[in-house]
Design a protein around this motif. Structure first.
Motif, PDB file in Angstrom:
ATOM      1  N   UNK A  74       0.835  -1.195   0.000  1.00  0.00           N
ATOM      2  CA  UNK A  74       0.000   0.000   0.000  1.00  0.00           C
ATOM      3  C   UNK A  74       0.868   1.242   0.000  1.00  0.00           C
TER       4      UNK A  74
ATOM      5  N   UNK B 146       2.337   3.077   3.343  1.00  0.00           N
ATOM      6  CA  UNK B 146       3.423   2.560   4.185  1.00  0.00           C
ATOM      7  C   UNK B 146       4.735   3.069   3.628  1.00  0.00           C
TER       8      UNK B 146
ATOM      9  N   UNK C 165      -5.513  -8.448   3.673  1.00  0.00           N
ATOM     10  CA  UNK C 165      -6.706  -7.773   4.159  1.00  0.00           C
ATOM     11  C   UNK C 165      -7.817  -7.827   3.113  1.00  0.00           C
TER      12      UNK C 165
ATOM     13  N   UNK D  27     -10.468  -0.868   8.179  1.00  0.00           N
ATOM     14  CA  UNK D  27     -11.263  -0.025   9.069  1.00  0.00           C
ATOM     15  C   UNK D  27     -11.377   1.411   8.574  1.00  0.00           C
TER      16      UNK D  27
ATOM     17  N   UNK E 212     -20.244   4.607  12.329  1.00  0.00           N
ATOM     18  CA  UNK E 212     -19.470   4.312  13.536  1.00  0.00           C
ATOM     19  C   UNK E 212     -18.469   3.182  13.347  1.00  0.00           C
TER      20      UNK E 212
ATOM     21  N   UNK F  61     -15.853   0.321  12.235  1.00  0.00           N
ATOM     22  CA  UNK F  61     -14.578   0.122  11.544  1.00  0.00           C
ATOM     23  C   UNK F  61     -14.347  -1.378  11.455  1.00  0.00           C
TER      24      UNK F  61
ATOM     25  N   UNK G 103      -9.168  -6.836  17.174  1.00  0.00           N
ATOM     26  CA  UNK G 103      -8.989  -5.862  16.086  1.00  0.00           C
ATOM     27  C   UNK G 103      -9.995  -6.022  14.937  1.00  0.00           C
TER      28      UNK G 103
ATOM     29  N   UNK H 137     -13.775  -1.905  15.096  1.00  0.00           N
ATOM     30  CA  UNK H 137     -13.467  -0.728  15.883  1.00  0.00           C
ATOM     31  C   UNK H 137     -14.620   0.256  15.819  1.00  0.00           C
TER      32      UNK H 137
ATOM     33  N   UNK I  78     -15.256   4.439  15.153  1.00  0.00           N
ATOM     34  CA  UNK I  78     -14.631   5.679  14.697  1.00  0.00           C
ATOM     35  C   UNK I  78     -13.157   5.461  14.331  1.00  0.00           C
ATOM     36  N   UNK I  79     -12.870   4.304  13.759  1.00  0.00           N
ATOM     37  CA  UNK I  79     -11.506   4.058  13.296  1.00  0.00           C
ATOM     38  C   UNK I  79     -10.538   3.564  14.353  1.00  0.00           C
ATOM     39  N   UNK I  80     -10.990   3.398  15.574  1.00  0.00           N
ATOM     40  CA  UNK I  80     -10.083   2.931  16.631  1.00  0.00           C
ATOM     41  C   UNK I  80     -10.530   1.585  17.178  1.00  0.00           C
TER      42      UNK I  80
ATOM     43  N   UNK J 241      -5.666   3.098  12.950  1.00  0.00           N
ATOM     44  CA  UNK J 241      -5.023   2.468  11.796  1.00  0.00           C
ATOM     45  C   UNK J 241      -3.653   3.083  11.533  1.00  0.00           C
TER      46      UNK J 241
ATOM     47  N   UNK K  46      -1.845  -0.305  11.570  1.00  0.00           N
ATOM     48  CA  UNK K  46      -2.370  -1.110  10.463  1.00  0.00           C
ATOM     49  C   UNK K  46      -1.351  -1.124   9.335  1.00  0.00           C
ATOM     50  N   UNK K  47      -0.875  -2.306   8.979  1.00  0.00           N
ATOM     51  CA  UNK K  47       0.125  -2.437   7.930  1.00  0.00           C
ATOM     52  C   UNK K  47      -0.456  -3.018   6.657  1.00  0.00           C
ATOM     53  N   UNK K  48       0.421  -3.259   5.696  1.00  0.00           N
ATOM     54  CA  UNK K  48       0.019  -3.819   4.404  1.00  0.00           C
ATOM     55  C   UNK K  48      -0.782  -5.105   4.539  1.00  0.00           C
TER      56      UNK K  48
ATOM     57  N   UNK L  63      -2.184  -6.222   7.532  1.00  0.00           N
ATOM     58  CA  UNK L  63      -3.111  -6.260   8.661  1.00  0.00           C
ATOM     59  C   UNK L  63      -2.574  -5.509   9.859  1.00  0.00           C
ATOM     60  N   UNK L  64      -3.269  -5.673  10.974  1.00  0.00           N
ATOM     61  CA  UNK L  64      -2.929  -4.982  12.197  1.00  0.00           C
ATOM     62  C   UNK L  64      -1.668  -5.564  12.852  1.00  0.00           C
TER      63      UNK L  64
END
Lengths: 326, 326, 326, 326
Positions: free
Chosen positions: A96, A99, C93, C97, C105, C107, D127, D130, D132-134, D141, D145-147, D149-150
Motif C-alpha cells: 500500500x 506505508x 486484508x 477499518x 461508527x 470500523x 482488532x 473498531x 470511529x476508526x479505533x 489504523x 495497520x500495515x500492508x 493487517x494490524x
C-alpha cells in the motif's frame, strides 16, 4: 458441488426423454485424432498461416479497435464458482502506498489476483474437456496429467490468433434483447442471421455468436447459468464441418445451450468441439459494441496468457473493422 | 519482506554516497498533473488515435507474429515474491478428468491461478508507484484507494495498445550476451544502439529495451534481481522528454537499473515514469526472437486483462513486422 | 519443483551406496492394514479412551499452559514452498477499518489466509504419504482420491488429542544448541536422553523430539531443510514397536533425518509411520519453553482443524505439567 | 460487495425507525481503554491465571471430549463470502500420490487451503471491529495497520484458553428447533435458560449461546445470514457488565441478532464487545452434542492459530465435563 452436478444430470435426463435422437448421429463420443499429426495440441488453430494473417491484416481499413472483453472484479459472475465450487475472482493488495517502504518519497502499491482460468472473457484450451478420459488427439490422463494439470494442449500452447472474424448476431436476427432461457441455436438460425447481416463465413474464420446476454451483465439473476441459451450440437457441427471455422466464441457463460439433452454428457458441444474436433472457443465475450455499430467482419486479434498446462486462460480479444472484399 | 526492503535501502544509501547528484535535476519528485485533464488515468496512452493506429496497421508487410511473452509456471522467477514477499505464481487443478461428473462420457478438467499482478510478462499501471502518497494526476489514497485497491488508473483503464514499436537492442550494441549487473543504460547507449540498427524513434512509439537477460531466463541465479541492469533515470528522461515515447518495455524484472543511487527512492525510474510523467511500461518481455531476426520496427499489439483497479496486469504482447516507410 | 525432487533423489542415491542395509529389515514397504478394522482412518489415535484421557487429566498439578506452536507470518520458513513448490504462507486484508461500510461508527477489518496444510506447527494426516500408491489400510487413489483430495484419513477424521506427553530433549542430551546437519537420531540416543531426564515412555504416549532447531527459527539459512537432523528409521521403529507411542512430534521441518539413505524412498520414516504403522506426527513444534523449564511429562492437548480430506492441518498444541505418578 | 452493505444499511434504517432507543444508553460508541494497561491487546482474556486454570482442570470428572467445531469443506456456508465478497473456503491438491516423485516407493499427497479468517468455527480477535476508526485500547489504523493487517490485537496475541465453560441453551428454553429469524435474545431469556438448566455464571466464564441453528447446518438456505437470530445488545451488556464473562461464543454466523436496529452501526454487539469492552467471541460453534447430553458446565480448552495480526482465526474448541462443585 456434487449437488449441482446432480442437478445438471437430472435436468439432462429429463430432457433426454423428450430428445430428438439426433445427438448420437453427430458426435462419435470418442476423442479425435488430429489431422495435423500425433504431436498436435492446438487443433484447428493450425489453419492459420503467415499468408492467412497477412491477408486479413491487409484488409484493415479502420483504426478503431473494439474491445471484446469484460472487466474482472470482486463479485463478478463466474460460471465455475456458482456451478462447480471453483474459487470466485479475487484481488487483494499486497503493498500500500501509505506505508513507507524503500525510501521516503516512494509510494508503492501492488496486488495479487486469484481466479479460475474460466473467469471473465477467456478461451477454453483443448484439454478442458475429454471423452472417456481422453482429450484431443487421444491423450489420456496417465500419459499427460500431472499434479498441477495437463502437460498437453494447455493454454501455453495456443498461438497468437490473427484471423478474419465474423459476428453472428442471433439476438438481432430474432428481434430480442437476448435469446430466451435454454434456447438452442439451430443451423437455420445461423444461416438466417448471416443472411440478415449480409455476412458470409469462410474457412479459417473466428465466429462469434451473440445471444445478447451481455445486455444483462453483470446481473447474476439474469445472466443465464443453468439454463443458458447457446449453440445446439447441430449448429456447432454446421459451423465446424460445413463452414470449417477455426475458432468459436460467444457472449454467454458456456457457448452451448444448457441443460444438455444427453443424459450421459452435460456439455456435449464442449466435448464435440474440444475433444472430437479440436476446435477451441471463447466465452463471456463483450460483443455489444460490435453489434451496435453493425461491425460484422473484422480483423480478430487475441492471445491468451501462456499459463502452462492450463485448461483455459483469461484474455482480451480485439476486433478491428476490415473493408468489404470485392 | 521488511528485511529485503532494508536491504534495498541500504544498497541505495551506499550508492548514493558515490552518486552523481544528477537525480535531483531531473525528477521533480512530485506526482504529475496530466496534460489530458484532471480525469485522465492513462497518461501517454492518450497519444493513440484512430489515425495513429490505422497508420501503423497499414504498414504491416508480413503475417509473421512475434510473441513477446514468457510462459507462466510454478517455480518461475517472480520479482515480487523474491523481493517483496508477494505470492509466487501458482496453478492448481479444481476438476480432474478422472472423476465421473456430469455423465459417463465427459472428462472435465479445470484449474485456478494465483499470481501477483507483476508476474511474467506484464504492464505496470500508473497507480503502481506514487510520490509522497500521490499517484499520477495528484490522486491520493484517501481519494481513491479502497479495500481491494485503487479506483483510479488501474489496469482496467488501459486501452488496447496498437502502435508503432521499436526494439532497442543494447546487448547487441554492447556486444554482450546481456548487460552486466547493475549496469545503468545511458542516453548515449540508446543513441548508439539505435544508430547501429538504423532505427529511429518517433513520438508515440512503444520502445522495447533489450538487456539480453532473457538469454538466462528462467535461471533465478542469473536473471538479475537486486542488481539488475536497466535504464538510468537520464535514459528514461531522454526517451520521454526528448523522444516522446508513449510506452516503454524491457526484458528484465523492473525496467530500470538496481540498486537505486537515491537513498530516498528505491525505484526512481518507476516514480518518474508512472507518477511524474504518466508513462506506463512493461517488464519481463521476451525479445529474443525479434533480436535474432533483427526485426527492429513493427506493429505492436497488446491489451492487459481489465483487472479492476489493479496496479498491473499480465499480458501477451505481439509484434508484426512493418515495411520501411519511404 | 522437479529439480528439487531430483536433488533429493540424487542425495538419496549417494547415501544409499554407503548405506547399512538395515532399512529393508525394518520397513515392509507395503501400506499396513489397521488392527482397528478396515474402516479405520486414524491408526494409533485409536489408543485413546475416555479412561486414558481422564487418567491424564487427573494428574494435572499446574495451571501453567505451554504453547507448542509458532506464529504464522508472511516470509516464514515453509518446508513445502522451498522444497516442493507449494505456496508460501500468505495473509491479506479484505476489509479495512478506514473505509466506511455499514454505518458511520463501524470500523470493520477482515483478512484471508492461504497456506499449504504443512505450514507452521502442524500434524500430518495418515493420507499424507503412501507406499506403492496405497495409504494406511491399503486404500488406493482410485478408491478414495477426489478432485480436492482424499476422502479417507484426512485431518477432519483426527479426533481431539488428550494424552500423556513426553518431551525427549536430544539437544540437551548431546550438549549442543541443536543437532548437526543430517544427524540421524538412534534408539540409543533416545534411551540416553530419557535416562538423562529420568523420564519413561508408556504405551499411548505423545512423544516430542527436541533437536534444538527452534533456537535458530525463523532463520531460513540455519533451520535445516534438505539436510535436516531428525529420527532415523530405527529410532522410529523403536518408538512405535517397542514403546508403543500413539503420536510423535518434533521441532524440525520433517521429523526424520534428511536426506534419506534409501534411493527409492526420499522419506522412509514418513512412509513407515503414516502408511505402514498408522502413526500420525507433528512438525515445526515449539519445544523451547518446555525444555527450558525441564517439563518432560505433561498433559498434551491438541486438535487440528477439521479440513475435510486434508493431508495435514495447522494446529496449536498445548502442554500442562503433570505431577510425578508414584 | 457494496450492494450487500447497502442492503444491510437499508435494513438497519428500516429497523431503527421502530427502535427502542435503548442502544444509545448502553454503548458509548468509543473504543475502550483497557483496565489492564495501554499495552493490553487481549482484553478480558487477562482474567485467566494459573490458579483459575488449575482450578477448573481439577474439576474435570470425565474423559469424554466434546468437539465444538464444524468441518471445513468446499461449498460450506461462509458469512463473509456471502455477505462481504470475501473468498469462500478452498482446498486443493498440490501433490498427488499417483505421480512418481522422490523414489519409486513413495506416494506423496499434499494440499493447500485458502480461507477468510472468519470461516467455520473461529474466534474474532479484538482488532476485527473498531469504532470511529479505533480498535480496543484506542489504537488507530495510522498507528498499527500495515500492508497485511494490524500489528495489534491479532489472533497471534490470543493466549490458549483454559477456563470454565457454560452452555446456555436458548433453543431448549424456548422449546424450538432454533430461534426464529432475527430474534434478539434478551437478558430475561438468558436468565430463564440458565434457570431451566440449573446453571450459574461466574466471573471469567466462557459462555456459549445455543440458538439451535446448527440443526440446519450446512444448508445455506436455512442457516440464517442477513436475518440471523442472536444476542441483543442488552443481553451482551448483561453478560459482560453484570456477569463478567471472559469470552463469548455462539452457534450462529455472527453472535448477535441481524439486522441491526442502529442505522449507524450494522453490528453494534460486535463493536460493543470487541472495541468497547475488549471481549473476544467465537462463532459457528458446534454445540449440538453438549446440548443433547445436557452438558452445561465444562472445562473449555481452545487455542486459535497464531496468525500474525489476523482479525480472527479458525479453531477447534473442546469441552470436557466437570463435576458439580459442592
Amino acid at each position: 458441488m456434487s449437488r449441482l452436478i446432480l442437478h445438471l444430470t437430472t435436468l439432462c435426463i429429463a430432457f433426454a426423454m423428450a430428445g430428438t435422437g439426433a445427438y448420437a448421429q453427430i458426435a462419435t463420443d470418442v476423442a479425435g485424432r488430429s489431422p495435423w499429426g500425433s504431436h498436435d495440441e492446438i487443433g484447428t488453430l493450425n489453419m492459420m498461416t503467415d499468408q492467412s494473417r497477412l491477408d486479413i491484416l491487409q484488409q484493415v481499413h479502420s483504426g478503431k479497435v473494439y474491445d471484446l472483453s469484460v472487466d474482472l472484479f470482486v463479485g463478478m459472475p463466474t460460471c465455475c464458482a456458482e456451478a462447480f465450487g471453483d474459487p470466485a475472482y479475487q484481488i487483494w493488495k499486497t503493498h500500500e502506498p501509505t506505508r513507507q517502504e524503500g525510501g521516503a518519497l516512494v509510494s508503492h502499491s501492488s496486488d495479487t489476483i486469484l481466479m479460475n482460468t474460466h473467469t471473465g472473457t477467456h478461451i477454453d484450451s483443448l484439454n478442458h474437456f475429454g471423452l472417456h478420459g481422453r482429450i484431443w488427439n487421444g491423450i489420456s490422463a496417465s500419459e499427460a496429467l500431472g499434479d498441477r494439470g495437463w502437460t498437453r494442449s494447455g493454454a501455453d500452447k495456443i498461438p497468437p490468433i490473427v484471423a478474419r472474424g465474423v459476428l453472428v448476431d442471433l439476438a438481432a436476427f430474432k428481434g430480442v434483447q437476448h435469446l430466451p432461457a435454454s434456447y438452442a441455436i439451430t443451423p437455420a438460425d445461423l444461416e438466417g442471421a448471416l443472411a440478415r447481416q449480409g455476412s458470409e463465413l469462410r474457412p479459417g474464420d473466428v465466429v462469434l455468436i451473440r445471444t445478447g446476454l451481455m445486455t444483462v451483465w453483470p446481473d447474476k439473476s439474469q445472466y443465464q447459468l443453468f439454463n443458458q441459451s447457446g449453440l445446439s450440437l447441430e449448429a456447432a457441427q454446421w459451423l465446424v464441418e460445413r463452414q470449417q471455422v477455426m475458432l468459436l466464441g460467444a457472449d454467454n457463460f458456456g457457448l452451448e445451450s444448457f441443460p444438455s439433452t444427453n443424459a450421459e454428457n452435460f456439455a456435449p458441444v464442449h466435448t464435440y468441439l474440444l475433444a472430437e474436433k479440436g476446435v477451441p472457443f471463447m466465452e463471456v465475450m463483450w460483443l455489444e459494441d460490435l453489434a451496435k455499430d453493425k461491425v460484422y467482419e473484422f480483423l480478430f486479434v487475441a492471445a491468451p496468457l501462456k499459463l502452462r498446462g492450463a485448461t483455459g486462460s483469461p484474455m482480451r480479444p480485439l476486433a478491428i473493422p476490415i473493408a468489404a472484399r470485392g
